[in-house]
Scaffold this motif. Structure first.
Motif, PDB file in Angstrom:
ATOM      1  N   LEU A   1      73.828  72.196  31.494  1.00 47.56           N
ATOM      2  CA  LEU A   1      74.783  72.420  30.416  1.00 47.56           C
ATOM      3  C   LEU A   1      76.019  73.115  30.965  1.00 47.56           C
ATOM      4  O   LEU A   1      75.924  74.163  31.604  1.00 47.56           O
ATOM      5  CB  LEU A   1      74.135  73.282  29.332  1.00 47.56           C
ATOM      6  CG  LEU A   1      74.979  73.633  28.111  1.00 47.56           C
ATOM      7  CD1 LEU A   1      75.285  72.379  27.298  1.00 47.56           C
ATOM      8  CD2 LEU A   1      74.249  74.659  27.248  1.00 47.56           C
ATOM      9  N   PHE A   2      77.183  72.525  30.735  1.00 47.63           N
ATOM     10  CA  PHE A   2      78.435  73.171  31.102  1.00 47.63           C
ATOM     11  C   PHE A   2      78.863  74.136  30.005  1.00 47.63           C
ATOM     12  O   PHE A   2      78.716  73.841  28.816  1.00 47.63           O
ATOM     13  CB  PHE A   2      79.536  72.136  31.322  1.00 47.63           C
ATOM     14  CG  PHE A   2      79.632  71.631  32.731  1.00 47.63           C
ATOM     15  CD1 PHE A   2      80.269  72.399  33.713  1.00 47.63           C
ATOM     16  CD2 PHE A   2      79.068  70.425  33.095  1.00 47.63           C
ATOM     17  CE1 PHE A   2      80.356  71.929  35.018  1.00 47.63           C
ATOM     18  CE2 PHE A   2      79.156  69.960  34.385  1.00 47.63           C
ATOM     19  CZ  PHE A   2      79.795  70.712  35.364  1.00 47.63           C
ATOM     20  N   MET A   3      79.432  75.268  30.404  1.00 47.64           N
ATOM     21  CA  MET A   3      79.975  76.253  29.470  1.00 47.64           C
ATOM     22  C   MET A   3      81.325  76.726  29.980  1.00 47.64           C
ATOM     23  O   MET A   3      81.604  76.674  31.186  1.00 47.64           O
ATOM     24  CB  MET A   3      79.043  77.467  29.341  1.00 47.64           C
ATOM     25  CG  MET A   3      77.670  77.151  28.794  1.00 47.64           C
ATOM     26  SD  MET A   3      76.642  78.632  28.747  1.00 47.64           S
ATOM     27  CE  MET A   3      75.176  77.984  27.962  1.00 47.64           C
ATOM     28  N   ALA A   4      82.159  77.160  29.051  1.00 46.57           N
ATOM     29  CA  ALA A   4      83.455  77.714  29.418  1.00 46.57           C
ATOM     30  C   ALA A   4      83.355  79.232  29.424  1.00 46.57           C
ATOM     31  O   ALA A   4      83.076  79.846  28.390  1.00 46.57           O
ATOM     32  CB  ALA A   4      84.520  77.263  28.442  1.00 46.57           C
ATOM     33  N   LEU A   5      83.539  79.859  30.574  1.00 45.29           N
ATOM     34  CA  LEU A   5      83.482  81.299  30.724  1.00 45.29           C
ATOM     35  C   LEU A   5      84.898  81.847  30.727  1.00 45.29           C
ATOM     36  O   LEU A   5      85.684  81.567  31.638  1.00 45.29           O
ATOM     37  CB  LEU A   5      82.758  81.668  32.019  1.00 45.29           C
ATOM     38  CG  LEU A   5      82.561  83.162  32.302  1.00 45.29           C
ATOM     39  CD1 LEU A   5      81.640  83.792  31.263  1.00 45.29           C
ATOM     40  CD2 LEU A   5      81.979  83.379  33.708  1.00 45.29           C
ATOM     41  N   ARG A   6      85.248  82.580  29.694  1.00 45.80           N
ATOM     42  CA  ARG A   6      86.593  83.120  29.569  1.00 45.80           C
ATOM     43  C   ARG A   6      86.644  84.464  30.300  1.00 45.80           C
ATOM     44  O   ARG A   6      86.058  85.452  29.880  1.00 45.80           O
ATOM     45  CB  ARG A   6      86.975  83.281  28.089  1.00 45.80           C
ATOM     46  CG  ARG A   6      88.414  83.704  27.869  1.00 45.80           C
ATOM     47  CD  ARG A   6      88.784  83.636  26.393  1.00 45.80           C
ATOM     48  NE  ARG A   6      88.838  82.261  25.904  1.00 45.80           N
ATOM     49  CZ  ARG A   6      89.920  81.489  26.023  1.00 45.80           C
ATOM     50  NH1 ARG A   6      91.004  81.963  26.608  1.00 45.80           N
ATOM     51  NH2 ARG A   6      89.897  80.267  25.576  1.00 45.80           N
ATOM     52  N   LEU A   7      87.381  84.467  31.429  1.00 45.10           N
ATOM     53  CA  LEU A   7      87.470  85.669  32.244  1.00 45.10           C
ATOM     54  C   LEU A   7      88.487  86.666  31.685  1.00 45.10           C
ATOM     55  O   LEU A   7      88.301  87.883  31.782  1.00 45.10           O
ATOM     56  CB  LEU A   7      87.852  85.290  33.679  1.00 45.10           C
ATOM     57  CG  LEU A   7      86.910  84.320  34.395  1.00 45.10           C
ATOM     58  CD1 LEU A   7      87.454  83.967  35.757  1.00 45.10           C
ATOM     59  CD2 LEU A   7      85.523  84.910  34.499  1.00 45.10           C
ATOM     60  N   LYS A   8      89.578  86.117  31.141  1.00 46.36           N
ATOM     61  CA  LYS A   8      90.635  86.984  30.616  1.00 46.36           C
ATOM     62  C   LYS A   8      91.138  86.409  29.304  1.00 46.36           C
ATOM     63  O   LYS A   8      91.236  85.190  29.138  1.00 46.36           O
ATOM     64  CB  LYS A   8      91.808  87.071  31.610  1.00 46.36           C
ATOM     65  CG  LYS A   8      91.423  87.715  32.946  1.00 46.36           C
ATOM     66  CD  LYS A   8      92.606  87.786  33.867  1.00 46.36           C
ATOM     67  CE  LYS A   8      92.213  88.401  35.214  1.00 46.36           C
ATOM     68  NZ  LYS A   8      93.369  88.476  36.140  1.00 46.36           N
ATOM     69  N   ASN A   9      91.466  87.290  28.376  1.00 44.19           N
ATOM     70  CA  ASN A   9      92.009  86.858  27.078  1.00 44.19           C
ATOM     71  C   ASN A   9      93.515  86.740  27.151  1.00 44.19           C
ATOM     72  O   ASN A   9      94.171  87.302  27.988  1.00 44.19           O
ATOM     73  CB  ASN A   9      91.603  87.853  25.986  1.00 44.19           C
ATOM     74  CG  ASN A   9      90.111  87.837  25.749  1.00 44.19           C
ATOM     75  OD1 ASN A   9      89.483  86.792  25.767  1.00 44.19           O
ATOM     76  ND2 ASN A   9      89.510  89.009  25.541  1.00 44.19           N
TER      77      ASN A   9
END
Length: 473
Positions: free
Chosen positions: A465-473
């Motif tokens: 499963l691919f996920m989007a990891l948000r490092l910075k807002n």
């Protein structure tokens, strides 16, 4: 003054009459269509012996109704789950079908005849025939029957690809056993994907479809069959304005294979795919979410031989643009085995054209779900995430064939939790780079620099499963 008022009223009545006449001329006329085609539509009843014991309420007495009464279907629906002990009870089900060749071949749904010991068909003139199931296909919900008859009236086959949203369509079937019931509506959408169906791009309509309509034909105004009525969406068990039909081209293709081989062969790429959401689209540099994201490539599959890699986004298949991942399986499924196809994929920001030889879908192509063993939390914490290396024992216990990866031991408050990462997930890829171990993952996170969002690939159970990891807002 009175004369003027009367003249005005007369003029208004004339205009209204002309408008009504024009509207009437624009409304579809179904009578001839229904009369012509009802003779080719059949009622299908099946019989299956059940060895299970059943119970009826002690104070319940079954009304004395004829065996072929439509009320039997209603009684079965409302009282079928509450039983006093009856062994070897014979169960019955009803459906519809239609004749596609004068020598007795009939199309219907797989679920209408699934598990049946006996199948009977009845025509509008009350003729009965015993039917043989030539073959059935669960994936497309299509079954082919044969009766011993000649010179039968047949339907005229049309094209679902020529259908337009908003076009009038008509269904003939046996809802609740009421033979040759005609209902009409419009095409609501085309190419609709349903969660439980991978290989059928359904025609969605608002034609009233109920239990017993399954397997019956969907006609256009030219009297051509464009689909097989198959499913409804309902929260009550009855019709709620959403019905789905199998495109006739797909059904005939399945029927031809069933007649010739007794089973169906489908095209196969050998990839597991998922949708691209807004965050993943941003991480891949896409202007909008689209395409099918490859989360796994099967060993020795057509995709592996063609060079498809995990993390590729398939944007087109044979020049057909993919808005979402569910559009890909039907396109591949109807492609002939060993046929050449062209993929357009996005890889590391670049668009590539790839040639692939479509394979045959294995008969046992199903994914199992195994719960991974509970790991111990480690001392490495990044972004609210703690991971550990996967030793040989854990790898064997989880049935992991691939090398590398980092096992998630704990998820705390932070970007990892926001992305949907769970304890027990295995992080396989970070920002397009294969993760070797826990230390390597931490290095990749630190090297991400100013990147706002990155795509990560995790394995959950047996599913990537691919996920989007948000490092910075």
């Amino acid at each position: 003054m009175m004369f003027r008022m009367q003249s005005w009223l007369a003029g208004a009545a004339l205009v209204l009459g002309l408008v009504n006449a024009a509207v009437a001329r624009d409304l579809p006329e179904f009578t001839e269509l229904a009369e012509t085609n009802s003779v080719s539509v059949v009622n299908i009843s099946t019989h299956q012996k059940s060895q299970g014991k059943q119970r009826l309420p002690h104070d319940f007495s079954m009304p004395d109704v004829p065996e072929d009464s439509p009320f039997n279907e209603l009684f079965k629906r409302f009282f079928g789950d509450e039983l006093d002990e009856f062994a070897d009870r014979e169960s019955r089900s009803l459906g519809s079908g239609f004749v596609i060749s004068s020598d007795g071949y009939i199309l219907t749904n797989y679920h209408v005849v699934d598990g049946a010991d006996e199948v009977q068909v009845r025509f509008s003139d009350r003729r009965f025939y015993d039917a043989k199931v030539i073959g059935s296909d669960r994936a497309s919900d299509v079954a082919l029957l044969k009766i011993d008859a000649e010179g039968l009236p047949t339907v005229k086959l049309g094209s679902s690809t020529d259908l337009k949203v908003g076009e009038w369509v008509l269904a003939i079937g046996s809802p609740f056993g009421f033979d040759h019931t005609v209902t009409a509506g419009i095409v609501s959408a085309k190419g609709r994907s349903l969660p439980s169906e991978n290989y059928v791009p359904f025609i969605q309509t608002d034609v009233a479809i109920n239990p017993g309509n399954s397997g019956g034909p969907l006609f256009n105004l030219d009297g051509e069959v464009v689909g097989i009525n198959s499913q409804i969406y309902s929260r009550t068990g009855g019709f709620m304005g959403l019905s789905f039909a199998i495109p006739i081209e797909l059904a005939i293709g399945v029927a031809d294979q069933l007649r010739e081989h007794g089973k169906v062969s489908r095209g196969y790429l050998g990839v597991l795919i998922q949708d691209v959401d807004y965050n993943l689209a941003e991480s891949f540099g896409l202007e909008q979410p689209r395409g099918a994201l490859v989360s796994r490539v099967m060993p020795d599959s057509p995709a592996e031989k063609a060079g498809v890699k995990v993390g590729d986004v398939i944007l087109e298949f044979n020049s057909k643009r993919l808005l979402n991942s569910s559009q890909l399986p039907p396109l591949v499924g109807i492609t002939g085995v060993n046929e050449e196809a062209t993929l357009k994929v996005l890889r590391s920001g670049e668009t590539l054209d790839m040639q692939i030889t479509v394979g045959r879908l294995p008969d046992d192509e199903q994914s199992a779900s195994n719960k991974p063993a509970e790991p111990r939390p480690d001392e490495i914490e990044q972004l609210g995430l703690s991971v550990i290396d996967i030793d040989a024992g854990v790898r064997e216990e989880l049935g992991l064939e691939d090398k590398g990866g980092a096992l998630v031991g704990k998820v705390g408050s932070g970007p990892a939790e926001d992305a949907g990462i769970r304890r027990g997930d295995i992080v396989l890829m970070f920002d397009g780079v294969d993760v070797e171990n826990a230390k390597h993952l931490r290095e990749l996170i630190e090297a991400a620099g100013d990147k706002r969002t990155v795509a990560i690939l995790v394995r959950r159970g047996d599913s990537p499963l691919f996920m989007a990891l948000r490092l910075k807002n």
